[in-house]
Design an enzyme around this catalytic site. Structure first.
Site, PDB file in Angstrom:
ATOM      1  N   ASP A  79      -3.965   1.891  -4.844  1.00  0.00           N
ATOM      2  CA  ASP A  79      -2.537   1.918  -4.448  1.00  0.00           C
ATOM      3  C   ASP A  79      -2.186   0.727  -4.684  1.00  0.00           C
ATOM      4  O   ASP A  79      -2.513  -0.142  -4.416  1.00  0.00           O
ATOM      5  CB  ASP A  79      -2.004   2.583  -2.674  1.00  0.00           C
ATOM      6  CG  ASP A  79      -3.302   1.294  -1.518  1.00  0.00           C
ATOM      7  OD1 ASP A  79      -4.896   1.302  -2.427  1.00  0.00           O
ATOM      8  OD2 ASP A  79      -2.642   1.244  -0.510  1.00  0.00           O
ATOM      9  N   HIS A 105       0.655  -1.122  -0.177  1.00  0.00           N
ATOM     10  CA  HIS A 105      -0.237  -0.041   0.131  1.00  0.00           C
ATOM     11  C   HIS A 105       0.838   1.140  -0.291  1.00  0.00           C
ATOM     12  O   HIS A 105       2.230   1.232  -0.011  1.00  0.00           O
ATOM     13  CB  HIS A 105      -1.518   0.288   1.048  1.00  0.00           C
ATOM     14  CG  HIS A 105      -1.490  -0.551   1.846  1.00  0.00           C
ATOM     15  ND1 HIS A 105      -3.271  -1.200   0.918  1.00  0.00           N
ATOM     16  CD2 HIS A 105      -0.984  -2.560   1.723  1.00  0.00           C
ATOM     17  CE1 HIS A 105      -3.651  -2.809   1.779  1.00  0.00           C
ATOM     18  NE2 HIS A 105      -2.254  -2.906   2.369  1.00  0.00           N
ATOM     19  N   HIS A 115      -2.496  -3.094  -3.585  1.00  0.00           N
ATOM     20  CA  HIS A 115      -4.162  -2.886  -2.226  1.00  0.00           C
ATOM     21  C   HIS A 115      -4.988  -3.156  -3.901  1.00  0.00           C
ATOM     22  O   HIS A 115      -5.949  -4.000  -4.052  1.00  0.00           O
ATOM     23  CB  HIS A 115      -4.152  -1.933  -2.220  1.00  0.00           C
ATOM     24  CG  HIS A 115      -4.722  -1.543  -0.986  1.00  0.00           C
ATOM     25  ND1 HIS A 115      -5.714  -1.026  -0.502  1.00  0.00           N
ATOM     26  CD2 HIS A 115      -6.137  -3.288  -0.993  1.00  0.00           C
ATOM     27  CE1 HIS A 115      -6.422  -0.943   0.618  1.00  0.00           C
ATOM     28  NE2 HIS A 115      -6.809  -2.418  -0.409  1.00  0.00           N
ATOM     29  N   GLU A 159       2.661  -1.356   4.152  1.00  0.00           N
ATOM     30  CA  GLU A 159       2.262   0.595   3.935  1.00  0.00           C
ATOM     31  C   GLU A 159       3.585   0.951   3.780  1.00  0.00           C
ATOM     32  O   GLU A 159       4.728   0.971   4.659  1.00  0.00           O
ATOM     33  CB  GLU A 159       1.972   1.500   4.817  1.00  0.00           C
ATOM     34  CG  GLU A 159       0.067   0.847   6.030  1.00  0.00           C
ATOM     35  CD  GLU A 159      -1.093   1.483   4.522  1.00  0.00           C
ATOM     36  OE1 GLU A 159      -0.677   2.066   3.267  1.00  0.00           O
ATOM     37  OE2 GLU A 159      -2.379   0.711   5.171  1.00  0.00           O
TER      38      GLU A 159
HETATM   39 ZN   LIG Z   1      -3.675  -0.175   0.778  1.00  0.00          ZN
END
Ligand SMILES: [Zn+2]
Length: 146
Positions: free
Chosen positions: A133, A14, A121, A85
Protein backbone atom coordinates in the site's frame (compact mmCIF):
# COMPACT_ATOMS: atom_id res chain seq x y z
CA UNK A 1 4.17 6.91 23.46
CA UNK A 2 6.44 8.67 21.03
CA UNK A 3 10.06 9.02 22.10
CA UNK A 4 10.45 12.30 23.96
CA UNK A 5 12.70 13.84 21.33
CA UNK A 6 10.89 12.50 18.27
CA UNK A 7 10.58 15.03 15.47
CA UNK A 8 7.41 14.23 13.57
CA UNK A 9 8.56 14.88 10.01
CA UNK A 10 7.08 12.03 7.98
CA UNK A 11 3.60 11.22 6.68
CA UNK A 12 2.92 7.60 5.71
CA UNK A 13 0.05 6.83 3.36
CA UNK A 14 -1.77 3.50 3.46
CA UNK A 15 -4.84 1.94 2.01
CA UNK A 16 -7.27 -0.12 3.98
CA UNK A 17 -10.49 -1.96 3.24
CA UNK A 18 -12.63 -4.69 4.71
CA UNK A 19 -12.63 -6.68 1.47
CA UNK A 20 -11.41 -9.82 3.21
CA UNK A 21 -14.36 -9.66 5.60
CA UNK A 22 -17.12 -8.62 3.23
CA UNK A 23 -16.81 -8.21 -0.55
CA UNK A 24 -19.86 -5.94 -0.86
CA UNK A 25 -19.22 -3.77 2.19
CA UNK A 26 -15.49 -3.41 1.71
CA UNK A 27 -15.56 0.32 2.49
CA UNK A 28 -17.79 0.06 5.58
CA UNK A 29 -16.38 2.22 8.35
CA UNK A 30 -17.52 -0.07 11.17
CA UNK A 31 -15.87 -3.09 9.59
CA UNK A 32 -12.66 -1.18 8.98
CA UNK A 33 -12.49 0.12 12.52
CA UNK A 34 -13.09 -3.47 13.60
CA UNK A 35 -9.95 -4.49 11.72
CA UNK A 36 -7.98 -1.88 13.67
CA UNK A 37 -9.25 -3.36 16.91
CA UNK A 38 -8.70 -6.95 15.90
CA UNK A 39 -5.09 -6.51 14.82
CA UNK A 40 -4.11 -3.81 17.32
CA UNK A 41 -3.50 -1.50 14.41
CA UNK A 42 -4.01 2.17 14.48
CA UNK A 43 -3.41 5.11 12.25
CA UNK A 44 -3.96 8.75 13.04
CA UNK A 45 -6.43 9.40 10.25
CA UNK A 46 -8.85 7.51 8.08
CA UNK A 47 -10.17 8.99 4.86
CA UNK A 48 -13.44 7.50 3.71
CA UNK A 49 -14.52 7.08 0.08
CA UNK A 50 -16.58 10.29 0.21
CA UNK A 51 -13.60 12.22 1.52
CA UNK A 52 -14.71 12.36 5.13
CA UNK A 53 -11.70 12.53 7.42
CA UNK A 54 -11.77 10.77 10.75
CA UNK A 55 -9.10 11.43 13.33
CA UNK A 56 -8.71 8.25 15.32
CA UNK A 57 -5.56 9.22 17.19
CA UNK A 58 -4.19 12.69 17.79
CA UNK A 59 -0.81 12.86 16.01
CA UNK A 60 0.94 14.02 19.15
CA UNK A 61 0.58 10.37 20.13
CA UNK A 62 2.26 7.39 18.51
CA UNK A 63 0.14 5.05 16.41
CA UNK A 64 0.79 1.53 15.11
CA UNK A 65 0.54 1.70 11.33
CA UNK A 66 4.00 1.22 9.86
CA UNK A 67 5.18 -1.99 11.53
CA UNK A 68 8.79 -2.94 10.97
CA UNK A 69 10.06 -0.07 8.92
CA UNK A 70 12.91 2.20 8.03
CA UNK A 71 13.18 5.57 6.34
CA UNK A 72 16.43 7.35 5.47
CA UNK A 73 18.34 5.23 7.95
CA UNK A 74 15.90 5.73 10.80
CA UNK A 75 14.13 2.62 12.06
CA UNK A 76 10.64 2.24 13.46
CA UNK A 77 8.82 4.93 11.55
CA UNK A 78 5.89 4.86 13.97
CA UNK A 79 8.04 6.90 16.32
CA UNK A 80 8.28 9.89 14.00
CA UNK A 81 5.47 9.61 11.47
CA UNK A 82 1.80 10.34 11.03
CA UNK A 83 -0.21 7.53 9.46
CA UNK A 84 -3.11 8.16 7.11
CA UNK A 85 -5.27 5.25 5.97
CA UNK A 86 -7.18 5.95 2.77
CA UNK A 87 -10.10 3.59 2.21
CA UNK A 88 -9.27 1.71 -0.96
CA UNK A 89 -7.34 -1.25 -2.23
CA UNK A 90 -4.73 -2.58 -4.57
CA UNK A 91 -7.12 -2.74 -7.53
CA UNK A 92 -9.41 0.14 -6.64
CA UNK A 93 -9.02 3.70 -7.89
CA UNK A 94 -9.11 6.32 -5.19
CA UNK A 95 -11.77 9.02 -5.34
CA UNK A 96 -11.15 12.67 -6.18
CA UNK A 97 -12.74 13.58 -2.82
CA UNK A 98 -10.12 11.46 -1.08
CA UNK A 99 -7.26 13.27 -2.79
CA UNK A 100 -8.86 16.62 -1.95
CA UNK A 101 -9.14 15.68 1.71
CA UNK A 102 -5.64 14.30 1.75
CA UNK A 103 -4.27 17.56 0.40
CA UNK A 104 -6.20 19.59 2.97
CA UNK A 105 -5.16 17.34 5.80
CA UNK A 106 -1.48 17.41 4.85
CA UNK A 107 -1.61 21.18 4.57
CA UNK A 108 -3.06 21.39 8.08
CA UNK A 109 -0.51 18.96 9.46
CA UNK A 110 2.30 21.04 8.00
CA UNK A 111 1.09 23.97 10.08
CA UNK A 112 1.66 21.96 13.25
CA UNK A 113 4.52 19.60 12.42
CA UNK A 114 7.79 19.94 10.50
CA UNK A 115 6.71 17.48 7.82
CA UNK A 116 9.54 16.86 5.36
CA UNK A 117 8.39 13.86 3.40
CA UNK A 118 5.30 11.95 2.39
CA UNK A 119 5.81 8.30 1.56
CA UNK A 120 3.83 5.16 0.91
CA UNK A 121 3.89 2.27 3.35
CA UNK A 122 5.48 0.10 0.65
CA UNK A 123 8.51 2.41 0.59
CA UNK A 124 9.37 2.04 4.25
CA UNK A 125 8.24 -1.50 5.11
CA UNK A 126 10.91 -4.04 6.04
CA UNK A 127 11.64 -6.39 4.42
CA UNK A 128 11.09 -4.81 1.03
CA UNK A 129 7.89 -6.13 -0.55
CA UNK A 130 6.19 -6.83 2.78
CA UNK A 131 3.58 -4.14 2.09
CA UNK A 132 1.93 -3.02 -1.14
CA UNK A 133 0.00 0.00 0.00
CA UNK A 134 -0.98 2.49 -1.17
CA UNK A 135 -0.16 0.68 -4.41
CA UNK A 136 -0.10 1.37 -8.11
CA UNK A 137 -3.57 2.91 -8.18
CA UNK A 138 -2.51 5.71 -5.88
CA UNK A 139 -1.84 8.78 -7.98
CA UNK A 140 1.03 10.55 -6.30
CA UNK A 141 0.85 13.39 -8.81
CA UNK A 142 -2.49 14.38 -7.30
CA UNK A 143 -0.84 15.29 -4.04
CA UNK A 144 0.07 18.93 -3.80
CA UNK A 145 3.23 18.61 -1.81
CA UNK A 146 4.78 22.02 -1.43
ZN1 LIG B 1 -0.11 0.16 5.39
Amino acid sequence: MRPVKAVIDLVVIHYISAINLNKESWSDLGLILGIFGQYSLSAHYLIERDGRVIETINPVHRAWHAGKSKYKGKSDCNDFSIGIEVVGGQFIDFETEQYNSLNELIKELKDSYPIQNIVGHEEIAIPKGRKKDPGERFRWEKLKIT
